[in-house]
Scaffold this motif. Sequence first.
Motif, PDB file in Angstrom:
ATOM      1  N   GLN A   1       0.828  -1.204   0.000  1.00 32.23           N
ATOM      2  CA  GLN A   1       0.000   0.000   0.000  1.00 32.23           C
ATOM      3  C   GLN A   1       0.868   1.262   0.000  1.00 32.23           C
ATOM      4  OE1 GLN A   1      -3.575   0.199  -0.115  1.00 32.23           O
ATOM      5  NE2 GLN A   1      -2.882   2.242  -0.715  1.00 32.23           N
ATOM      6  N   MET A   2       1.997   1.221   0.709  1.00 26.30           N
ATOM      7  CA  MET A   2       2.876   2.392   0.699  1.00 26.30           C
ATOM      8  C   MET A   2       3.388   2.680  -0.704  1.00 26.30           C
ATOM      9  SD  MET A   2       5.066   2.422   4.265  1.00 26.30           S
ATOM     10  CE  MET A   2       5.358   0.658   4.487  1.00 26.30           C
ATOM     11  N   LEU A   3       3.709   1.641  -1.453  1.00 24.35           N
ATOM     12  CA  LEU A   3       4.114   1.859  -2.851  1.00 24.35           C
ATOM     13  C   LEU A   3       2.979   2.495  -3.645  1.00 24.35           C
ATOM     14  CD1 LEU A   3       6.074  -0.344  -5.292  1.00 24.35           C
ATOM     15  CD2 LEU A   3       3.752   0.285  -5.901  1.00 24.35           C
ATOM     16  N   LEU A   4       1.769   2.016  -3.464  1.00 22.60           N
ATOM     17  CA  LEU A   4       0.639   2.581  -4.201  1.00 22.60           C
ATOM     18  C   LEU A   4       0.382   4.027  -3.790  1.00 22.60           C
ATOM     19  CD1 LEU A   4      -1.803  -0.467  -4.223  1.00 22.60           C
ATOM     20  CD2 LEU A   4      -0.562   0.502  -6.167  1.00 22.60           C
ATOM     21  N   ASP A   5       0.527   4.329  -2.504  1.00 23.06           N
ATOM     22  CA  ASP A   5       0.358   5.710  -2.058  1.00 23.06           C
ATOM     23  C   ASP A   5       1.400   6.614  -2.696  1.00 23.06           C
ATOM     24  OD1 ASP A   5      -1.768   4.917  -0.486  1.00 23.06           O
ATOM     25  OD2 ASP A   5      -0.620   4.888   1.392  1.00 23.06           O
ATOM     26  N   TRP A   6       2.642   6.110  -2.832  1.00 25.02           N
ATOM     27  CA  TRP A   6       3.684   6.872  -3.525  1.00 25.02           C
ATOM     28  C   TRP A   6       3.304   7.064  -4.989  1.00 25.02           C
ATOM     29  CZ3 TRP A   6       6.787   4.102  -7.195  1.00 25.02           C
ATOM     30  CH2 TRP A   6       7.736   4.889  -7.857  1.00 25.02           C
ATOM     31  N   ALA A   7       2.821   6.005  -5.637  1.00 25.89           N
ATOM     32  CA  ALA A   7       2.442   6.099  -7.044  1.00 25.89           C
ATOM     33  C   ALA A   7       1.315   7.096  -7.246  1.00 25.89           C
ATOM     34  CB  ALA A   7       2.030   4.724  -7.575  1.00 25.89           C
TER      35      ALA A   7
ATOM     36  N   ALA B   1       3.920  10.372   1.220  1.00 23.25           N
ATOM     37  CA  ALA B   1       3.987   8.938   0.928  1.00 23.25           C
ATOM     38  C   ALA B   1       5.408   8.484   0.622  1.00 23.25           C
ATOM     39  CB  ALA B   1       3.063   8.589  -0.231  1.00 23.25           C
ATOM     40  N   TYR B   2       6.155   9.289  -0.140  1.00 26.19           N
ATOM     41  CA  TYR B   2       7.514   8.864  -0.489  1.00 26.19           C
ATOM     42  C   TYR B   2       8.403   8.776   0.744  1.00 26.19           C
ATOM     43  CZ  TYR B   2      12.207   8.666  -2.328  1.00 26.19           C
ATOM     44  OH  TYR B   2      13.502   8.284  -2.570  1.00 26.19           O
ATOM     45  N   ASP B   3       8.312   9.750   1.623  1.00 21.12           N
ATOM     46  CA  ASP B   3       9.147   9.740   2.817  1.00 21.12           C
ATOM     47  C   ASP B   3       8.835   8.512   3.681  1.00 21.12           C
ATOM     48  OD1 ASP B   3      10.340  12.085   2.043  1.00 21.12           O
ATOM     49  OD2 ASP B   3       9.080  13.365   3.298  1.00 21.12           O
ATOM     50  N   LEU B   4       7.566   8.194   3.852  1.00 17.19           N
ATOM     51  CA  LEU B   4       7.192   7.038   4.659  1.00 17.19           C
ATOM     52  C   LEU B   4       7.671   5.747   4.014  1.00 17.19           C
ATOM     53  CD1 LEU B   4       5.666   5.781   7.044  1.00 17.19           C
ATOM     54  CD2 LEU B   4       3.595   5.781   5.613  1.00 17.19           C
ATOM     55  N   TRP B   5       7.451   5.621   2.705  1.00 18.94           N
ATOM     56  CA  TRP B   5       7.828   4.396   2.007  1.00 18.94           C
ATOM     57  C   TRP B   5       9.342   4.230   1.968  1.00 18.94           C
ATOM     58  CZ3 TRP B   5       8.558   3.559  -3.792  1.00 18.94           C
ATOM     59  CH2 TRP B   5       8.674   2.188  -4.078  1.00 18.94           C
ATOM     60  N   SER B   6      10.064   5.289   1.633  1.00 17.04           N
ATOM     61  CA  SER B   6      11.523   5.188   1.522  1.00 17.04           C
ATOM     62  C   SER B   6      12.156   4.856   2.866  1.00 17.04           C
ATOM     63  CB  SER B   6      12.115   6.481   0.959  1.00 17.04           C
ATOM     64  OG  SER B   6      11.857   7.582   1.818  1.00 17.04           O
ATOM     65  N   ALA B   7      11.543   5.297   3.958  1.00 16.10           N
ATOM     66  CA  ALA B   7      12.071   4.995   5.281  1.00 16.10           C
ATOM     67  C   ALA B   7      11.784   3.559   5.711  1.00 16.10           C
ATOM     68  CB  ALA B   7      11.480   5.959   6.314  1.00 16.10           C
ATOM     69  N   ASN B   8      10.951   2.863   4.964  1.00 14.77           N
ATOM     70  CA  ASN B   8      10.560   1.504   5.319  1.00 14.77           C
ATOM     71  C   ASN B   8      10.918   0.485   4.244  1.00 14.77           C
ATOM     72  OD1 ASN B   8       8.840   1.398   7.980  1.00 14.77           O
ATOM     73  ND2 ASN B   8       8.276   3.316   6.956  1.00 14.77           N
TER      74      ASN B   8
ATOM     75  N   LYS C   1       0.408  10.707  -2.904  1.00 13.68           N
ATOM     76  CA  LYS C   1      -0.216  11.165  -1.659  1.00 13.68           C
ATOM     77  C   LYS C   1       0.826  11.907  -0.816  1.00 13.68           C
ATOM     78  CE  LYS C   1      -3.878   7.717  -1.431  1.00 13.68           C
ATOM     79  NZ  LYS C   1      -4.549   6.687  -0.599  1.00 13.68           N
ATOM     80  N   PRO C   2       0.411  12.966  -0.133  1.00  9.73           N
ATOM     81  CA  PRO C   2       1.369  13.758   0.653  1.00  9.73           C
ATOM     82  C   PRO C   2       2.126  12.899   1.667  1.00  9.73           C
ATOM     83  CG  PRO C   2      -0.734  14.910   0.472  1.00  9.73           C
ATOM     84  CD  PRO C   2      -0.953  13.533  -0.083  1.00  9.73           C
TER      85      PRO C   2
END
Length: 222
Positions: free
Chosen positions: A75-81, A87-94, A84-85
């Motif tokens: 879901q984090m990848l989809l939020d980045w795609a 989203a990249y920072d959260l996904w990249s940190a995980n 979503k505000p």
Amino acid sequence: MALYAIGDIHGCLGTLDALLDRLALTPEDHVVFIGDYIDRGPDSYGVIERMMALRDAAASGDGPACTFIRGNHDQMLLDWADAKPGAYDLWSANGGLETLMSYPDTRVPPEHFAFYRATVLAAEIDGFAFVHAGFLPGESIEEQLEEPNPDVVLWTRKHLNADLSAWDIPVVCGHTPVSQPLSEEMLIAIDTGAVYAHRPDLGKLTAVRLPEREFISVPYQR
């Protein structure tokens, strides 16, 4: 026919292939993947390629039926795609950077996005409920399956060590790593931390055969 569920893969393609070899799946079987295909491990791209190959084999009748549950990392990848505000920072940190680096030219192709978007939040199969993280402990599973709450099914841990007497069917989930698969009357947890090979209590990918509750695990393999 055998019904299997497989825990969090997290980009560990070699480990996944070793487990699939152990299972020796047939076209009469059904396998449920409970999400978190990507992030942290070395080959998220390869894992999704394998998932799509399994999906295509199922569609042609040459492989087992497959159900693909969505995990919070997917879901984090989809939020980045979807831009979503935050989203990249959260996904990249995980683990998202490891996922992007596994893709040729760090570009996720449209067919992979289509796979991620086709995953489901939860499913009921043969009297078991399958979900990535879990369900709320105080409500029946049948009610929660009618309209799964993404904030719950992708992220919750409220069911752990809780009173599950409101649940009406057993739940199979991952998301929270455990040193050994958990098998309770209403809860089966199978995330044994495949990607955490540096930890002696984790570093295994686990499947469960149902309804027998037979667990099959393989250690991390590159």
